[in-house]
Design a protein around this motif. Structure first.
Motif, mmCIF file in Angstrom:
data_model
loop_
_atom_site.group_PDB
_atom_site.id
_atom_site.type_symbol
_atom_site.label_atom_id
_atom_site.label_comp_id
_atom_site.label_asym_id
_atom_site.label_seq_id
_atom_site.Cartn_x
_atom_site.Cartn_y
_atom_site.Cartn_z
ATOM 1 N N LYS A 52 0.836 -1.206 0.000
ATOM 2 C CA LYS A 52 0.000 0.000 0.000
ATOM 3 C C LYS A 52 0.870 1.256 0.000
ATOM 4 O O LYS A 52 0.611 2.210 -0.733
ATOM 5 N N LEU A 53 1.911 1.257 0.820
ATOM 6 C CA LEU A 53 2.814 2.407 0.867
ATOM 7 C C LEU A 53 3.493 2.639 -0.484
ATOM 8 O O LEU A 53 3.679 3.777 -0.919
ATOM 9 N N PHE A 54 3.842 1.542 -1.146
ATOM 10 C CA PHE A 54 4.479 1.677 -2.458
ATOM 11 C C PHE A 54 3.502 2.257 -3.479
ATOM 12 O O PHE A 54 3.858 3.151 -4.260
ATOM 13 N N LYS A 55 2.268 1.760 -3.461
ATOM 14 C CA LYS A 55 1.278 2.218 -4.427
ATOM 15 C C LYS A 55 0.884 3.673 -4.196
ATOM 16 O O LYS A 55 0.700 4.432 -5.151
ATOM 17 N N GLN A 56 0.754 4.057 -2.940
ATOM 18 C CA GLN A 56 0.229 5.392 -2.644
ATOM 19 C C GLN A 56 1.303 6.441 -2.393
ATOM 20 O O GLN A 56 1.042 7.633 -2.533
ATOM 21 N N ASN A 57 2.506 5.980 -2.021
ATOM 22 C CA ASN A 57 3.528 6.973 -1.667
ATOM 23 C C ASN A 57 4.911 6.639 -2.216
ATOM 24 O O ASN A 57 5.901 7.259 -1.831
ATOM 25 N N ALA A 58 4.994 5.662 -3.115
ATOM 26 C CA ALA A 58 6.258 5.254 -3.735
ATOM 27 C C ALA A 58 7.344 4.927 -2.716
ATOM 28 O O ALA A 58 8.527 5.118 -2.966
ATOM 29 N N ASN A 59 6.918 4.408 -1.546
ATOM 30 C CA ASN A 59 7.879 4.028 -0.511
ATOM 31 C C ASN A 59 8.392 2.610 -0.745
ATOM 32 O O ASN A 59 7.643 1.731 -1.155
ATOM 33 N N THR A 60 9.679 2.406 -0.472
ATOM 34 C CA THR A 60 10.252 1.070 -0.457
ATOM 35 C C THR A 60 10.913 0.846 0.902
ATOM 36 O O THR A 60 11.274 1.806 1.590
ATOM 37 N N VAL A 61 11.050 -0.404 1.283
ATOM 38 C CA VAL A 61 11.661 -0.739 2.574
ATOM 39 C C VAL A 61 12.732 -1.798 2.362
ATOM 40 O O VAL A 61 12.740 -2.498 1.359
ATOM 41 N N GLY A 62 13.627 -1.892 3.301
ATOM 42 C CA GLY A 62 14.652 -2.934 3.258
ATOM 43 C C GLY A 62 15.971 -2.478 2.693
ATOM 44 O O GLY A 62 16.994 -3.113 2.933
ATOM 45 N N GLY A 63 15.963 -1.429 1.889
ATOM 46 C CA GLY A 63 17.215 -0.952 1.303
ATOM 47 C C GLY A 63 17.921 -2.000 0.466
ATOM 48 O O GLY A 63 19.147 -2.070 0.445
ATOM 49 N N GLY A 64 17.137 -2.831 -0.225
ATOM 50 C CA GLY A 64 17.729 -3.880 -1.043
ATOM 51 C C GLY A 64 17.993 -5.168 -0.297
ATOM 52 O O GLY A 64 18.475 -6.145 -0.874
ATOM 53 N N LEU A 65 17.689 -5.179 0.989
ATOM 54 C CA LEU A 65 17.875 -6.374 1.821
ATOM 55 C C LEU A 65 16.516 -6.867 2.303
ATOM 56 O O LEU A 65 15.549 -6.101 2.365
ATOM 57 N N PRO A 66 16.414 -8.136 2.676
ATOM 58 C CA PRO A 66 15.138 -8.627 3.193
ATOM 59 C C PRO A 66 14.796 -8.003 4.544
ATOM 60 O O PRO A 66 15.685 -7.609 5.302
ATOM 61 N N VAL A 67 13.506 -7.907 4.823
ATOM 62 C CA VAL A 67 13.028 -7.459 6.129
ATOM 63 C C VAL A 67 12.848 -8.716 6.979
ATOM 64 O O VAL A 67 11.961 -9.531 6.726
ATOM 65 N N LEU A 68 13.718 -8.895 7.967
ATOM 66 C CA LEU A 68 13.747 -10.144 8.731
ATOM 67 C C LEU A 68 12.713 -10.160 9.858
ATOM 68 O O LEU A 68 12.598 -9.194 10.611
ATOM 69 N N THR A 69 12.001 -11.274 9.957
ATOM 70 C CA THR A 69 11.049 -11.459 11.055
ATOM 71 C C THR A 69 11.549 -12.500 12.063
ATOM 72 O O THR A 69 10.873 -12.784 13.044
ATOM 73 N N GLY A 70 12.707 -13.071 11.803
ATOM 74 C CA GLY A 70 13.265 -14.070 12.704
ATOM 75 C C GLY A 70 14.716 -14.342 12.325
ATOM 76 O O GLY A 70 15.248 -13.692 11.433
ATOM 77 N N PRO A 71 15.377 -15.293 13.021
ATOM 78 C CA PRO A 71 14.746 -16.218 13.961
ATOM 79 C C PRO A 71 14.737 -15.706 15.404
ATOM 80 O O PRO A 71 15.641 -15.010 15.842
ATOM 81 N N GLY A 72 13.678 -16.104 16.084
ATOM 82 C CA GLY A 72 13.625 -15.992 17.531
ATOM 83 C C GLY A 72 13.419 -17.397 18.078
ATOM 84 O O GLY A 72 13.241 -18.342 17.307
ATOM 85 N N PHE A 73 13.445 -17.547 19.384
ATOM 86 C CA PHE A 73 13.267 -18.876 19.964
ATOM 87 C C PHE A 73 12.223 -18.846 21.062
ATOM 88 O O PHE A 73 12.156 -17.898 21.855
ATOM 89 N N VAL A 74 11.396 -19.872 21.067
ATOM 90 C CA VAL A 74 10.446 -20.075 22.159
ATOM 91 C C VAL A 74 10.899 -21.312 22.912
ATOM 92 O O VAL A 74 11.033 -22.397 22.334
ATOM 93 N N ASP A 75 11.152 -21.141 24.207
ATOM 94 C CA ASP A 75 11.519 -22.265 25.073
ATOM 95 C C ASP A 75 10.790 -22.085 26.399
ATOM 96 O O ASP A 75 9.865 -21.263 26.490
ATOM 97 N N LYS A 76 11.205 -22.811 27.406
ATOM 98 C CA LYS A 76 10.480 -22.752 28.680
ATOM 99 C C LYS A 76 10.495 -21.354 29.313
ATOM 100 O O LYS A 76 9.601 -20.993 30.063
ATOM 101 N N SER A 77 11.508 -20.567 28.971
ATOM 102 C CA SER A 77 11.648 -19.252 29.596
ATOM 103 C C SER A 77 10.576 -18.256 29.151
ATOM 104 O O SER A 77 10.236 -17.330 29.894
ATOM 105 N N ASN A 78 10.040 -18.415 27.951
ATOM 106 C CA ASN A 78 9.054 -17.450 27.462
ATOM 107 C C ASN A 78 7.785 -18.097 26.900
ATOM 108 O O ASN A 78 6.937 -17.414 26.319
ATOM 109 N N ALA A 79 7.664 -19.405 27.060
ATOM 110 C CA ALA A 79 6.534 -20.127 26.469
ATOM 111 C C ALA A 79 5.185 -19.638 27.001
ATOM 112 O O ALA A 79 4.214 -19.545 26.243
ATOM 113 N N ALA A 80 5.105 -19.313 28.276
ATOM 114 C CA ALA A 80 3.824 -18.887 28.858
ATOM 115 C C ALA A 80 3.325 -17.585 28.233
ATOM 116 O O ALA A 80 2.136 -17.427 27.950
#
Length: 334
Positions: free
Chosen positions: A295-323
């Motif tokens: 939507k930002l690209f279509k309406q405002n010609a915005n791009t993100v990432g600077g030629g690199l992927p936008v990373l969503t991970g990795p993170g880890f779920v273990d007993k310390s944060n599972a709850a």
């Protein structure tokens, strides 16, 4: 004096009448104004007139349901129409769905890339038609050559290395890495990364997959029964992790289990100690962010990432944060 008072009262009465009439008229004007504003608000809420197609290899399982929920929420927040098109791990069908989206002249395309060769021709048609593309989930290494603006997801090899290192820390000696989709390069990259990060014995096993969990469970069980030296099973999908839990018990194996991606069942197993950890790529973001970026690209010609992927991970779920994550997974956003 009386005449003067009568005159004053007459003037006051006239003024009150004017005020009342004005008030009534003002009320009508206010109502009209409010109605007008309300219509404007409805128009804005109804959206921008943009249609975005998200064409993925989704099998509509527990992982992809979270991606879909993220995409749906983004479409609602951004006021765009979402066309959700899952191909159930069929590369040819995914290409056909992309072709259909191009024919429908959508305003943007968000696509997963488990098999770049199968869909590159269809994406070339989209690009020729002037439709902006963002890749998601798989395709971090191919998004440039496919003409995408950016990629939203995790780098599978790096995530695999981190998972392999955690298995090594857990004292594991031999790992069975279970691949549940054929021709999905991202899954191969995960297992390759696990081997690199683990630095020891890692064997890949191709199984039937999420479309036949019962067979997959039997295949894992048979492998563990045939080779008792496997002391860890690394799965690449939360539904396959659930199958592995049953398979390990059925094989009377002591193998530890770890997985990529989370689900309520996996988090429950982590809390119980049945599963060591899950690699969390935050798939809700993989559904949500491409809609916003397009939507930002279509309406405002915005791009993100600077030629690199936008990373969503990795993170880890273990007993310390599972709850904490468990509550969010129950809401369908993790």
């Amino acid at each position: 004096m009386k005449r003067s008072l009568r005159t004053v009262f007459a003037v006051l009465l006239a003024l009150c009448t004017v005020v009342v009439v004005a008030a009534c008229g003002g009320s009508d004007d206010k109502t009209s104004s409010t109605t007008s504003k309300s219509k404007d608000s409805v128009t804005l809420t109804q959206g921008s007139g943009l249609t975005i197609a998200m064409v993925t290899h989704s099998d509509e399982g527990s992982f992809w349901s979270v991606v879909k929920k993220g995409a749906q929420q983004a479409a609602k927040d951004e006021g765009v129409k979402l066309v959700w098109s899952p191909s159930n791990n069929d590369p040819q069908k995914q290409a056909q769905l992309i072709d259909a989206a191009v024919s429908q002249k959508v305003d943007g395309l968000a696509v997963s890339v488990p098999n770049a060769d199968a869909i590159k021709g269809s994406l070339a048609k989209a690009k020729a038609a002037g439709i902006p593309i963002i890749t998601l989930n798989s395709g971090a290494e191919q998004f440039h050559e496919l003409g995408a603006i950016t990629h939203v997801g995790q780098t599978e090899g790096i995530a695999g290395e981190a998972a392999g290192a955690k298995l090594k820390e857990a004292g594991v000696k031999k790992v069975l890495c279970v691949i549940h989709e054929q021709n999905n390069i991202g899954l191969q990259q995960r297992c390759d990364g696990v081997k690199k990060g683990f630095g020891g014995d890692v064997t890949n096993q191709q199984v039937k997959g999420t479309e036949d969990i019962a067979t997959t469970q039997t295949e894992i069980k048979s492998k563990l029964q045939a080779d008792k030296s496997f002391d860890a099973v690394m799965t690449l999908n939360p539904d396959i992790a659930a199958a592995a839990v049953t398979a390990v018990k059925g094989a009377s194996s002591d193998a530890k289990i770890a997985t990529f991606d989370i689900s309520p069942a996996v988090i429950k197993d982590i809390k119980a100690g049945t599963v060591l950890f899950a690699v969390d790529q935050q798939q809700y973001l993989q559904g949500y962010l491409p809609i916003v970026f397009l939507k930002l690209f279509k309406q405002n010609a915005n791009t993100v990432g600077g030629g690199l992927p936008v990373l969503t991970g990795p993170g880890f779920v273990d007993k310390s944060n599972a709850a904490t994550v468990e509550k969010l997974a129950a809401a369908g956003t993790r």
